[in-house]
Write an enzyme that holds these catalytic residues in place. Structure first.
Site, PDB file in Angstrom:
ATOM      1  N   TRP A   1      -5.616   2.090  -9.858  1.00  0.00           N
ATOM      2  CA  TRP A   1      -4.181   1.966 -10.136  1.00  0.00           C
ATOM      3  C   TRP A   1      -3.926   1.254 -11.445  1.00  0.00           C
ATOM      4  CZ3 TRP A   1      -1.334   5.332  -7.931  1.00  0.00           C
ATOM      5  CH2 TRP A   1      -1.669   5.819  -6.676  1.00  0.00           C
TER       6      TRP A   1
ATOM      7  N   ASP B   1       1.920  -5.252  -9.652  1.00  0.00           N
ATOM      8  CA  ASP B   1       2.051  -4.088  -8.785  1.00  0.00           C
ATOM      9  C   ASP B   1       1.548  -4.520  -7.410  1.00  0.00           C
ATOM     10  OD1 ASP B   1       1.818  -1.784  -7.311  1.00  0.00           O
ATOM     11  OD2 ASP B   1       0.625  -0.675  -8.786  1.00  0.00           O
TER      12      ASP B   1
ATOM     13  N   LYS C   1       3.894   1.902   2.287  1.00  0.00           N
ATOM     14  CA  LYS C   1       2.696   1.270   2.835  1.00  0.00           C
ATOM     15  C   LYS C   1       3.070   0.132   3.794  1.00  0.00           C
ATOM     16  CE  LYS C   1       0.285   3.108  -0.995  1.00  0.00           C
ATOM     17  NZ  LYS C   1      -0.129   2.994  -2.387  1.00  0.00           N
TER      18      LYS C   1
HETATM   19  C1  LIG Z   1       0.160   3.611  -3.575  1.00  0.00           C
HETATM   20  C2  LIG Z   1       0.104   2.838  -4.825  1.00  0.00           C
HETATM   21  C3  LIG Z   1       0.825   3.218  -5.972  1.00  0.00           C
HETATM   22  C4  LIG Z   1       1.547   4.543  -6.097  1.00  0.00           C
HETATM   23  O1  LIG Z   1       2.661   4.697  -5.395  1.00  0.00           O
HETATM   24  P1  LIG Z   1       3.441   6.099  -5.413  1.00  0.00           P
HETATM   25  O2  LIG Z   1       4.623   5.747  -4.587  1.00  0.00           O
HETATM   26  O3  LIG Z   1       2.582   7.149  -4.827  1.00  0.00           O
HETATM   27  O4  LIG Z   1       3.800   6.372  -6.829  1.00  0.00           O
HETATM   28  C5  LIG Z   1       0.779   2.395  -7.081  1.00  0.00           C
HETATM   29  N1  LIG Z   1       0.056   1.265  -7.084  1.00  0.00           N
HETATM   30  C6  LIG Z   1      -0.670   0.882  -6.018  1.00  0.00           C
HETATM   31  C7  LIG Z   1      -1.453  -0.373  -6.071  1.00  0.00           C
HETATM   32  C8  LIG Z   1      -0.671   1.652  -4.852  1.00  0.00           C
HETATM   33  O5  LIG Z   1      -1.402   1.274  -3.793  1.00  0.00           O
END
Ligand SMILES: *Cc1c(COP(=O)(O)O)cnc(C)c1O
Length: 359
Positions: free
Chosen positions: A102, A172, A196
């Site tokens: 990521w 993030d 999530k």
């Molecule tokens: C799942 C995830 C994303 C991406 O999210 P989307 O909603 O699919 O764009 C970004 N960063 C991390 C750390 C993630 O686990």
């Protein structure tokens, strides 16, 4: 049909209480005569849902008064571009930690707008650890420092907050927000997609400190400008109304379940069940450095690759699904907030049975 234990990296499981409430409220939300899906985002009932959701999120995360909370779309991925567009201001450099899948995506997008200084990297360990505090080399000219607090794919989590000096720290937190208490004051900006730990796909949460607003680059499209979304109360366009409603229910559930301390204890308990088994196994492996292991995503491999297909099938028959890692990287058990403790217990019981049979 019986519910299964869903170990997918995302979307994750929802609490059964939340599913039951959604089911009940679908045709007629609290006497409004309609479902939330049909409601105008400008209506009074929907505004009350949004306000309550924000109030609960602020309460749970202890968000200080000088921070705004935004309900946006575009997933974690759109933030990879929104962050540089909005935070660079007059600066031309940003610091990024390179810690896996990521962070690499975030770095690629940032490079469209500025020079990226890799302030810390765990590439040398194959992304099986977090960079140590002593390894950080910040650029004094950087506009901000960006890192991914939990690399969902590698199963590596920061259990501490990286140094950023006087520069705003951007995180993030897509895969570990609301899994433990955090000190929001230490951050300039936090973002996370909802699917999530916070509900369903379509919603992205941004928490931003006031003083970082209003410095978007002139090329910034309106939809990507945080200031505009703040000024419009996340209603510049139609927000993801149903996803906000579900997030509100999840936050209520989280409060009733004991808040972030309780979540943290559960994540320690759930991940320990899996790590303890992996560490004693002769058939399965986890190669992440112990101090940096994620409490959410546990990657593992099978020493006999020929057993991978039979393993998937064996687990599915026992109600344990979506263990496959991405990009052929073996397996991964992702346990978000709504995973019941019985999930990892069932997982390990089935893995032990498989090991005894084939190991
Ligand atoms: C799942 C995830 C994303 C991406 O999210 P989307 O909603 O699919 O764009 C970004 N960063 C991390 C750390 C993630 O686990």
């Amino acid at each position: 049909m019986e519910r299964v234990y869903n170990f997918s990296p995302g979307p994750g499981m929802l609490p059964e209480e939340v599913l039951a409430q959604v089911r009940e409220e679908i045709p007629n939300w609290r006497g409004s005569g309609m479902s939330v899906m049909e409601m105008s985002h400008r209506s009074e009932p929907f505004q009350s849902i949004l306000d309550q959701t924000e109030a609960d999120l602020r309460d749970i995360l202890n968000v200080p008064q000088d921070y705004r909370v935004l309900f946006l779309q575009g997933g974690g991925n759109l933030q990879f571009a929104m962050v540089p567009l909005n935070l660079l201001g007059r600066k031309r450099v940003a610091d990024y930690a390179n810690t896996g899948y990521w962070s690499a995506r975030a770095i690629d997008d940032a490079r469209q707008f500025c020079r990226v200084n890799i302030a810390a990297s765990s590439e040398d360990t194959g992304f099986t650890s977090a960079p140590t505090q002593a390894q950080w080399r910040l650029d004094p000219r950087a506009a901000y420092v960006h890192y991914v607090s939990n690399d969902t794919a590698a199963g590596v989590e920061f259990h501490w907050i990286p140094p950023s000096g006087d520069v705003p720290l951007v995180a993030d937190m897509s895969s570990n927000i609301l899994s433990c208490p955090i000190d929001v004051k230490r951050f300039g900006l936090i973002y996370a997609c909802a699917q999530k730990n916070l509900g369903i796909a379509g919603l992205t949460i941004v928490i931003i400190r006031d003083d970082l607003l209003g410095r978007a680059l002139p090329i910034t499209p309106r939809m990507l400008n945080y200031k505009l979304h703040v000024d419009k109360g996340s209603m510049y366009n139609t927000p993801p109304t149903f996803a906000i409603y579900v997030a509100g229910l999840v936050l209520q559930w989280l409060k009733n379940s004991g808040g972030l301390r309780a979540m943290e204890e559960r994540h320690i308990a759930m991940s320990s069940i899996v790590y303890d088994f992996l560490d004693s196994s002769t058939l399965f492996d986890n190669s992440v450095q112990k101090s940096d292991r994620s409490r959410i995503n546990v990657p593992f491999t099978l020493r006999k690759r020929s057993l991978e297909e039979p393993f998937v099938h064996f687990m599915e028959e026992r109600g344990v699904v979506y263990l496959r890692g991405n990009l052929g990287l073996g397996f991964r058990a992702s346990m978000y907030n709504a995973m019941p403790i019985e999930g990892p217990r069932r997982l390990v019981e089935a893995m032990r049975e498989f090991e005894n049979k084939y190991g």
